[in-house]
Design a protein around this motif. Structure first.
Motif, PDB file in Angstrom:
ATOM      1  N   SER A 178       6.858  43.020  61.154  1.00  0.00           N
ATOM      2  CA  SER A 178       5.891  42.646  60.114  1.00  0.00           C
ATOM      3  C   SER A 178       6.577  41.884  58.985  1.00  0.00           C
ATOM      4  O   SER A 178       6.045  40.902  58.468  1.00  0.00           O
ATOM      5  N   ASP A 183      -0.133  40.189  63.656  1.00  0.00           N
ATOM      6  CA  ASP A 183       0.697  41.375  63.418  1.00  0.00           C
ATOM      7  C   ASP A 183       0.008  42.625  63.958  1.00  0.00           C
ATOM      8  O   ASP A 183      -0.818  43.227  63.274  1.00  0.00           O
ATOM      9  N   GLU A 184       0.362  42.998  65.167  1.00  0.00           N
ATOM     10  CA  GLU A 184      -0.205  44.198  65.808  1.00  0.00           C
ATOM     11  C   GLU A 184      -1.718  44.263  65.648  1.00  0.00           C
ATOM     12  O   GLU A 184      -2.261  45.272  65.197  1.00  0.00           O
TER      13      GLU A 184
HETATM   14 MG   LIG Z   1       4.507  46.261  61.537  1.00  0.00          MG
END
Ligand SMILES: [Mg+2]
Ligand SMILES: Nc1ncnc2c1ncn2[C@@H]1O[C@H](COP(=O)(O)OP(=O)(O)O)[C@@H](O)[C@H]1O
Lengths: 307, 246
Positions: free
Chosen positions: B45, B166-167
């Protein structure tokens, strides 16, 4: 197991409640209520309402009877709830109340504007604008710390005493100004709490879309912040409605002042009770409205939580 | 013009004295899909946030299209973010706006498009991803999968050269993961350059051109999905894959 009949999807029209909506296929029930259960619920709700009313009525009767039997009651009634006195003073009180309403209507928008500007100034991060931030912080610190009535004394008696050229020496003007300054500091803090209540991920998402810091505040943070603080703001409105009476210390004939004049000329306090009734008549609808807004927002929020 | 869209060299980033990125290098070619894998806390991240300037780097350089240095002091970060889109795990839709307003806000305010133009563009995008029926709904009426797809559309409306994910499926009900991954698959097929941090290894294997394993603030191992998943060279990569694929 006797009890509730097993719900069937379709039975004869007479004992089934069908609530269909536009989103479902025509004829297919979206909500199905077992008619027996529904009748039971209705009956219980009616009974609860009846019991509640009866209980309340009994309470009022008992308390009223007890009060009226106390030895001092006739004197209390004569002094505070005197019918002829009420009829004689009430129209004058209503008339005087128009000044309170005027003060309120002028002060409230100014308070909202000052509150919002000060809240924004307190969160400025640019070093060039540090003076603004300092002034805003000092303003809040000072006006939240000083009792409103003291601000009214200071401005209402102090400023006219300076006899400055071009400065109004009207007591209503200075009384209203004092209310605006005092409440502005509170409302600024309410707005600031609202801004703080908007999650930082909202700002991050807005910035990552290329919005500038200013655009992010204007379109993303402030609309949510204002929405979040509507209930506390309504609370402050209610409080301000009452505090318009504080301006009476400067002499203008608003509601409280008028009641004071009436009471001191007859040594009867019914006019004060009349004044109280007028204030209550205005604040109760406001309070109910605030409750309603709060309940609605709670509902919306819990709906959002399940989405 | 080179074919490199993003060139990251020697990037360091610390939080309160803890280095999260330690001289990380990464190069991304146009139309490439790069998948970042690695344990929680390995810096995926942080890296994505550095790329679009949500975090400033401590050292190193991040060059976009050979001309815009994200890491330079004087760079206008708003300009960077106009060219790089990002979608987060928590969709972060604006709850006080309809889906359509969420999507058109920044084209209107940042790109100064007319309301009519941005609406037309937004409706076309929503249509393409099966969301046209939701245009006038508020975000609290959407399922997680729909919300995340709207978030993707919102980022796409800025027509970014590079998309960061991001995820984006980590917060979703397992049943809804598929529709979001389909969207990414669709974008990849359309030639969008993207970098995606994910724990969806099956998906990574399918769409990635390059898989990067992050560990201790560097890209410890990278290569094609076949190489990284099929015959990982580093012990730590093997260990991570064994743990996550078991
Ligand atoms: Mg992360
Ligand atoms: N804003 C921050 N402040 C302090 N520490 C942070 C911050 N952001 C990330 N970290 C730390 O950096 C490390 C890497 O986090 P992150 O980049 O989120 O990893 P990943 O996405 O791979 O799980 C974690 O140890 C995390 O606690």
């Amino acid at each position: 197991m006797s009890g509730w009949p097993v719900p069937r999807r379709r039975t004869s029209r007479s004992n089934v409640t069908l609530v269909t909506s536009a989103t479902t296929a025509p004829g297919a029930p979206e909500v199905y209520f077992d008619p027996v259960r529904q009748a039971y619920r209705r009956k219980r709700a009616r009974r609860d309402a009846l019991v509640g009313m009866a209980s309340l009525l009994g309470f009022v009767l008992v308390v009223g009877f007890a009060i009226s039997r106390t030895s001092g009651w006739p004197l209390v009634q004569e002094t505070f709830f005197n019918g002829s006195e009420f009829i004689a003073t009430f129209p004058g009180l209503l008339d005087a109340f128009l000044l309170n309403v005027r003060i309120f209507l002028i002060a409230e928008p100014l308070i909202l504007i000052i509150g919002l500007l000060v809240a924004l100034a307190r969160d400025l991060r640019s070093p060039l604008l540090l003076p603004l931030r300092v002034v805003a912080t000092l303003y809040v610190d000072i006006f939240r710390g000083v009792p409103t009535i003291l601000v009214i004394f200071l401005l209402g008696f102090g400023v006219p005493a300076l006899q400055l050229q071009g400065v109004p020496n009207n007591t209503v003007f200075w009384g209203t100004a004092a209310l605006v300054l005092s409440y502005g500091a509170y409302v600024a803090e309410v707005f600031r709490a609202g801004i703080g209540s908007v999650h930082s991920s909202q700002r991050m998402a807005a910035r990552s879309l290329g919005l500038t810091s200013l655009q992010t505040s204007r379109y993303v943070v402030l609309p949510q912040a204002v929405r979040n603080v509507i209930p506390p703001l309504l609370n402050d409105f209610i409080s301000l409605q009452k505090d318009t009476a504080l301006v009476s210390v400067l002499g203008p004939i608003e509601l409280l002042r008028q009641a004071q004049i009436d009471a001191s000329s007859t040594f009867n306090y019914t006019a004060y009770v009349g004044a109280a009734l007028i204030f209550i008549a205005l604040t109760i609808p406001m309070t109910r409205f605030a409750d309603w807004v709060q309940a609605r927002m709670r509902k919306r929020r819990s709906m959002a939580g399940t989405a | 013009m080179t074919n490199t869209l993003l060139d990251i060299a020697g990037v360091w980033k610390a939080f309160e004295g803890n280095s999260v990125l330690r001289g990380l290098d990464l190069s991304v070619t146009r139309h490439e899909a790069v998948v970042l894998i690695g344990a929680s806390g390995s810096g995926k991240s942080t890296l994505l946030r550095c790329i679009n300037g949500l975090e400033t780097v401590d050292a190193g350089s991040i060059l976009l299209a050979g001309d815009l240095d994200v890491s330079a002091f004087k760079t206008d970060m708003d300009a960077v973010r106009r060219r790089i889109g990002i979608v987060f795990q928590s969709y972060n839709l604006f709850p006080h706006m309809t889906v359509l307003d969420n999507v058109t806000l920044s084209p209107r305010k940042v790109l100064k498009r007319s309301a009519a133009d941005s609406k037309e563009q937004a409706m076309a995008l929503l249509e393409r991803f099966g969301l046209a029926g939701k245009a006038s709904d508020y975000p609290d009426r959407l399922s997680g999968g729909q919300a995340q797809r709207v978030a993707i559309v919102r980022a796409l409306a800025m027509e970014p050269e590079l998309m960061l994910f991001d995820e984006i499926t980590s917060a979703l009900d397992p049943l809804l993961v598929g529709e979001v991954l389909d969207t990414v698959r669709d974008l990849k097929a359309g030639g969008l350059t993207l970098i995606m941090a994910t724990h969806e290894m099956g998906f990574a294997r399918e769409v990635a051109d390059q898989v990067c394993f992050l560990d201790a603030g560097v890209v410890l191992e990278k290569g094609t999905p076949e190489a990284v998943f099929g015959s990982p060279q580093e012990a730590k990569t093997q260990e991570f894959l064994a743990r996550i694929l078991k």
